[in-house]
Design an enzyme around this catalytic site. Structure first.
Site, PDB file in Angstrom:
ATOM      1  N   ASP A   1     -81.297-102.991  42.955  1.00 11.18           N
ATOM      2  CA  ASP A   1     -79.876-103.274  43.155  1.00 11.18           C
ATOM      3  C   ASP A   1     -79.426-104.233  42.068  1.00 11.18           C
ATOM      4  OD1 ASP A   1     -79.853-106.179  44.757  1.00 11.18           O
ATOM      5  OD2 ASP A   1     -81.570-104.913  45.283  1.00 11.18           O
TER       6      ASP A   1
ATOM      7  N   GLU B   1     -74.957-112.160  54.544  1.00 14.86           N
ATOM      8  CA  GLU B   1     -76.146-113.010  54.560  1.00 14.86           C
ATOM      9  C   GLU B   1     -75.854-114.489  54.744  1.00 14.86           C
ATOM     10  OE1 GLU B   1     -77.783-113.281  50.350  1.00 14.86           O
ATOM     11  OE2 GLU B   1     -76.644-111.418  50.228  1.00 14.86           O
TER      12      GLU B   1
END
Length: 300
Positions: free
Chosen positions: A103, A195
């Site tokens: 990613d 997150e």
């Protein structure tokens, strides 16, 4: 006159056997005495320290944790979960997985996707890439459009992700994400990266996240993937979004230490990979299933 009394003869003296003289006792030097005293002090300190450790509950806790970790490692080996280093990628990769990916965001700069695709180390190569598109309600990644265009040209299957801010409207973030990203057949589902709480209560975070994923699913017909790290998931998300596919970050481990009932499909196991065509370190990921399961996940 009486006769004189005769004195008995005096026996002759026997020669004495000479005895060996005793060697004079050696005196210890001051340096020797000091050394012996120092050694004795060290021994007393060592014994006292050992007794303190053995009597300490922390010692027993450490022993139990070490035993537990060792036992888990033995079980892992028994389950064929070797953790091998791949020199070219400069990371250890859990075994048993055949589909690998990365990613990226603007942090990685300008990427040569042809070199990324061509890289191979003993059968491990890059199949997919998640590419950052947006953040919050206003920020678009400056390299998104280039990466979204060039990676598929190199033969890499792509998915776009949005960095979620819990203190912003989940609905508006979803709208902004869809305005920026145009998904096509064969792409990976869209991803929301959550997150951190950013001083938002867990309940408020879940409320905004629910608005986000519901809007994306209604507009695209495909449930988005939820990305998070293992501690954030266990603390705030577990039990709330169980019907969504999960992408979990859990670094430098031979196994993903999470319940088998969890619906995870992607595991970000390292953030230190070196990839040809990319100048910065990259996150490395695996897909849980085989190629058949992977292609079933793609947008139809």
């Amino acid at each position: 006159m009486p006769p004189p009394v005769k004195k008995p003869p005096v026996p002759a003296k026997k020669d004495k056997v000479p005895q060996k003289a005793k060697a004079p006792a050696k005196r210890k030097t001051a340096a020797q005495k000091k050394k012996e005293q120092t050694t004795a002090v060290y021994w007393r300190i060592a014994i006292a320290g050992l007794l303190l450790i053995l009597l300490s509950p922390f010692y027993y806790g450490y022993v139990l944790r070490s035993f537990s970790a060792t036992w888990r490692w033995i079980l892992d080996i028994g389950q064929d979960t070797k953790y091998r280093t791949y020199k070219n990628f400069n990371v250890r990769i859990p075994s048993g997985y055949t589909i690998h990916g990365i990613d990226v965001s603007s942090y990685q700069g300008k990427i040569n996707w042809q070199k990324v695709k061509a890289m191979n180390d003993d059968g491990v190569h890059i199949t997919f890439a998640f590419i950052k598109a947006t953040e919050g309600v206003l920020s678009m990644d400056p390299y998104f459009q280039r990466n979204w265009r060039e990676a598929p040209k190199a033969g890499i299957i792509c998915g776009a992700y949005h960095f979620f801010l819990p203190h912003k409207s989940g609905l508006w973030q979803a709208r902004f994400f869809l305005q920026t990203v145009k998904v096509e057949k064969g792409d990976l589902p869209m991803v929301v990266d959550v997150e951190q709480l950013y001083k938002t209560s867990p309940a408020k975070m879940r409320e905004q996240l629910s608005s986000f994923v519901t809007y994306i699913e209604n507009k695209t017909g495909v449930k988005p993937i939820i990305y998070t790290n293992i501690s954030f998931y266990q603390d705030y998300l577990q039990g709330y979004f169980d019907d969504y596919t999960l992408w979990i970050a859990h670094y430098y481990q031979p196994v993903l230490n999470i319940s088998s009932k969890t619906n995870w499909q992607f595991w970000q196991h390292s953030d230190k990979a070196r990839i040809n065509g990319i100048s910065q370190k990259v996150d490395f990921n695996i897909f849980k299933g085989d190629s058949t399961a992977f292609h079933k996940l793609l947008i139809p």
